[in-house]
Design an enzyme around this catalytic site. Structure first.
Site, PDB file in Angstrom:
ATOM      1  N   HIS A  68       0.831  -1.198   0.000  1.00  0.00           N
ATOM      2  CA  HIS A  68       0.000   0.000   0.000  1.00  0.00           C
ATOM      3  C   HIS A  68       0.870   1.255   0.000  1.00  0.00           C
ATOM      4  O   HIS A  68       2.065   1.187   0.236  1.00  0.00           O
ATOM      5  CB  HIS A  68      -0.925   0.029   1.220  1.00  0.00           C
ATOM      6  CG  HIS A  68      -2.126  -0.849   1.088  1.00  0.00           C
ATOM      7  ND1 HIS A  68      -2.103  -2.184   1.437  1.00  0.00           N
ATOM      8  CD2 HIS A  68      -3.377  -0.597   0.633  1.00  0.00           C
ATOM      9  CE1 HIS A  68      -3.297  -2.703   1.213  1.00  0.00           C
ATOM     10  NE2 HIS A  68      -4.086  -1.765   0.717  1.00  0.00           N
ATOM     11  N   LYS A  91      -0.743   4.957   4.431  1.00  0.00           N
ATOM     12  CA  LYS A  91      -1.627   4.021   5.122  1.00  0.00           C
ATOM     13  C   LYS A  91      -1.129   3.810   6.543  1.00  0.00           C
ATOM     14  O   LYS A  91       0.039   3.493   6.773  1.00  0.00           O
ATOM     15  CB  LYS A  91      -1.703   2.689   4.379  1.00  0.00           C
ATOM     16  CG  LYS A  91      -2.709   1.729   4.996  1.00  0.00           C
ATOM     17  CD  LYS A  91      -3.027   0.574   4.069  1.00  0.00           C
ATOM     18  CE  LYS A  91      -4.018  -0.400   4.702  1.00  0.00           C
ATOM     19  NZ  LYS A  91      -5.308   0.255   5.010  1.00  0.00           N
TER      20      LYS A  91
END
Length: 242
Positions: free
Chosen positions: A131, A135
């Protein structure tokens, strides 16, 4: 349909655009700088905030008799509390680690493959998720959902970020846990890979998100579906996958 957006970051803004394109109205854009004023006018709320705000957002919806779709992760230690409040208030609730239609199909494939692979003890399973660097939680909620899907259909007992001692089955407790490797790279929207590995070959399934559109569209579709309903549901209900 009148929608309250709880969390107005990048995801909230994409959800707003898609909701408007589908003919809906946004009656509240809630972030850390404003209040819940306008929430009671909403037909449904969509929460894509941060872990520290999720419980307050969700409980406010139940107290206002507004069904809520929550895509925030990292707060699930309070899930039972929110589920109990939903029942007490006769609310409507869907919480998912990932609202992407493709990911929810991927969840089904993952569970089906886990059932097949549980018969072959010469394979070990591992997962990787990638990600963007903004995040906050690791591993991702989607990776945890994938791990749970395997655990429910195999002899694995838990997941871990700790690397395994070896690449083959053993009697150690670590061997009963699914290793998840969490990477944070650039602006990657989300890539999840499940791999079954043996000494002779590997079987791999993978989902790659190209942008945030899929997450946002799925959340809006879930919001459209839950209006007028009471209870706790999942994306399997929304997509009729049960």
């Amino acid at each position: 349909m009148k929608i309250a957006l709880l969390g107005y970051g990048k995801m909230g803004q994409v959800i707003e655009r898609i909701a408007l394109e589908r003919g809906h109205e946004i009656v509240l854009k809630k972030d850390e700088n404003n209040t819940f004023d306008g929430l009671s006018n909403a037909d449904v709320a969509i929460d894509f905030s941060v872990p520290t705000a999720a419980v307050s957002n969700i409980s406010s919806c139940f107290h206002a008799n507004v069904p809520v779709i929550s895509g925030t992760t990292g707060w699930l230690e309070h899930y039972d509390e929110m589920a109990a409040l939903c029942a007490a208030k006769n609310g409507g609730f869907i919480s998912s680690s990932n609202f992407s239609l493709g990911v929810n199909i991927f969840f089904e494939l993952n569970e089906y493959l886990a059932k097949i692979m549980s018969k072959f003890d010469n394979y070990t399973v591992a997962m990787e998720e990638i990600h963007h660097t903004q995040k906050l939680d690791a591993p991702s909620g989607t990776a945890i959902s994938l791990a749970k899907g395997v655990i429910e259909n195999s002899l694995y007992t838990n997941w871990t970020l700790e690397k395994p001692e070896a690449n083959h089955p053993s009697d150690s407790e670590l061997a009963k846990q699914i290793h998840i490797e969490a990477k944070r790279i650039g602006t990657v929207p989300g890539t999840h890979t499940v791999t079954y590995n043996s000494v002779v070959d590997a079987i791999e399934i993978k989902h790659t998100a190209h942008n945030r559109e899929g997450f946002a569209l799925g959340a809006v579709i879930a919001a459209e579906w839950i209006v007028g309903k009471q209870g706790i549901f999942t994306m399997k209900d929304v997509l009729n996958l049960k």
